[in-house]
Design an enzyme around this catalytic site. Structure first.
Site, PDB file in Angstrom:
ATOM      1  N   CYS A 118      23.673 -12.416  -7.100  1.00 53.37           N
ATOM      2  CA  CYS A 118      23.029 -12.078  -8.094  1.00 53.37           C
ATOM      3  C   CYS A 118      23.068 -11.368  -9.221  1.00 53.37           C
ATOM      4  O   CYS A 118      23.279 -10.059  -9.291  1.00 53.37           O
ATOM      5  CB  CYS A 118      21.134 -11.752  -6.828  1.00 53.37           C
ATOM      6  SG  CYS A 118      19.771 -11.449  -7.467  1.00 53.37           S
ATOM      7  N   CYS A 121      19.377  -8.806  -9.719  1.00 53.16           N
ATOM      8  CA  CYS A 121      18.884  -7.594  -8.337  1.00 53.16           C
ATOM      9  C   CYS A 121      20.007  -7.794  -7.441  1.00 53.16           C
ATOM     10  O   CYS A 121      20.736  -7.801  -7.246  1.00 53.16           O
ATOM     11  CB  CYS A 121      16.993  -7.398  -8.110  1.00 53.16           C
ATOM     12  SG  CYS A 121      16.674  -9.229  -6.751  1.00 53.16           S
ATOM     13  N   SER A 122      19.446  -8.422  -5.995  1.00 51.00           N
ATOM     14  CA  SER A 122      20.224  -8.043  -5.007  1.00 51.00           C
ATOM     15  C   SER A 122      20.088  -9.939  -4.308  1.00 51.00           C
ATOM     16  O   SER A 122      20.374  -9.320  -3.127  1.00 51.00           O
ATOM     17  CB  SER A 122      20.466  -7.308  -4.119  1.00 51.00           C
ATOM     18  OG  SER A 122      19.294  -6.881  -4.061  1.00 51.00           O
ATOM     19  N   CYS A 123      19.617 -10.929  -4.276  1.00 49.32           N
ATOM     20  CA  CYS A 123      19.139 -12.019  -3.524  1.00 49.32           C
ATOM     21  C   CYS A 123      20.116 -12.719  -3.081  1.00 49.32           C
ATOM     22  O   CYS A 123      21.089 -12.252  -3.078  1.00 49.32           O
ATOM     23  CB  CYS A 123      18.447 -12.893  -4.680  1.00 49.32           C
ATOM     24  SG  CYS A 123      16.643 -12.662  -5.485  1.00 49.32           S
TER      25      CYS A 123
END
Lengths: 214, 122
Positions: A118, A121-123
């Site tokens: 991702c 961000c941090s999906c």
């Protein structure tokens, strides 16, 4: 003992008490404030938050994804459903999650390797793989795996021949990915449970490839 | 082929490593729990959450802050505060007041006793 010493002792005792007071660290205090306001306004329930934390601390992890992969290896019809609409297919296990969003399964083959990131961000497909590892959230991984995927994979211990193409899938809030690794040879006749035990978290992100038959 | 000479930032998954604790701190878990619950209930959109968190992470990187679990969750907390303030769900002023109230309650509560706010303090 002089009075000066006594004063210092009192002062030290106060400092000691302060240091050991149970005032939480600053971010914890802000979270506490946020939670209490949201609960009072009826926007979240304490029980819901507690249940979430318990589930993600105890129950929800990569073993879920591993079950899905093992089933796909064993059941061609399920695999077809998974590749067609993964978000729908995982409801057969009850593994769906709002934050997992729409889900796409991508399959490794002899000549293609898939790896997920991702960049924003941090999906991550939390409801299927649990919490993301620290490196997945780190800017080094997010930047480098797009720029030099083969080099990053090499560091993870995955050496790809020139005949294997690499595809990097960039997750978003709306669409996340599950890598379906290849079933290792020598596992003919194995049960779903036995097969699931071979599937590592990293292989479902794509930073592991050749699963080891234990 | 040996990988020993490659300068590396990442390593293979260690199948024999003991399970690490899922959350380093209780508040890390609570931040994600609140964000996920608000996305699920539709109070904030998944896209807005991802974009705001991404912006906070970029701000950390621009400022040269360390890239750790701690700074990740701090960024998540700032993102949540900013989103809720922007959506007029929890104004930043209300949050600051409530934070200060909790601080006073913690400091005034003897060890071992539960820290609570009275109706007048809310």
């Amino acid at each position: 003992m002089t009075s000066g010493t006594s004063f210092d002792r009192d002062k030290l005792a106060k400092i000691h008490d302060h240091l050991h007071s149970h005032l939480p660290p600053e971010p914890a205090l802000r979270v506490k404030a946020l939670e209490s306001l949201l609960v009072e306004r009826g926007l979240v329930a304490t029980e819901t938050l507690d249940a979430w934390v318990e589930a993600y601390s105890e129950d929800i992890g990569p073993k879920r994804g591993a079950q899905v992969v093992a089933r796909a290896w064993l059941d061609a019809d399920f695999k077809a459903r998974l590749m067609e609409d993964a978000a729908q297919a995982i409801t057969e296990f009850g593994f769906e999650g709002k934050a997992t969003g729409d889900l796409k399964a991508v399959e490794n083959t002899d000549d293609q390797h898939n790896v997920v990131v991702c960049t924003l961000c941090s999906c991550y497909p939390f409801s299927l793989l649990g919490l993301s590892p620290a490196w997945y959230k780190a800017s080094a991984y997010r930047a480098r795996v797009v720029r030099e995927p083969r080099k990053v994979l090499e560091e993870f211990g995955v050496s790809l021949g020139d005949d294997v193409a690499v595809r990097v899938w960039d997750s978003t809030a709306e669409l996340r990915y599950l890598v379906v690794p290849q079933r290792p040879a020598g596992t003919e006749g194995w049960s779903q449970e036995q097969l699931a035990a071979l599937v590592t978290r990293n292989s479902m992100i794509g930073t592991d490839r050749d699963l080891e038959v234990k | 082929m040996s990988n020993c000479n490659i300068p590396r930032e990442f390593g293979p998954e260690d199948a024999l490593a003991p399970d690490a604790p899922k959350f380093g701190e209780a508040w890390h878990a609570q931040v994600l729990a609140i964000a996920d619950t608000l996305v699920t209930s539709g109070q904030i959109s998944a896209t807005a959450w991802a974009e705001t968190l991404g912006a906070e992470r970029d701000a950390d990187e621009s400022a040269g802050r360390a890239d750790t679990e701690e700074t990740y969750y701090e960024a998540a907390l700032r993102a949540l505060e900013r989103l809720l303030d922007g959506a007029e769900i929890v104004a930043s002023g209300d949050l600051k007041t409530r934070r200060d109230t909790w601080e006073r309650a913690y400091l005034a509560t003897p060890h071992g006793a539960p820290v609570e706010l009275t109706a007048g303090e809310k």
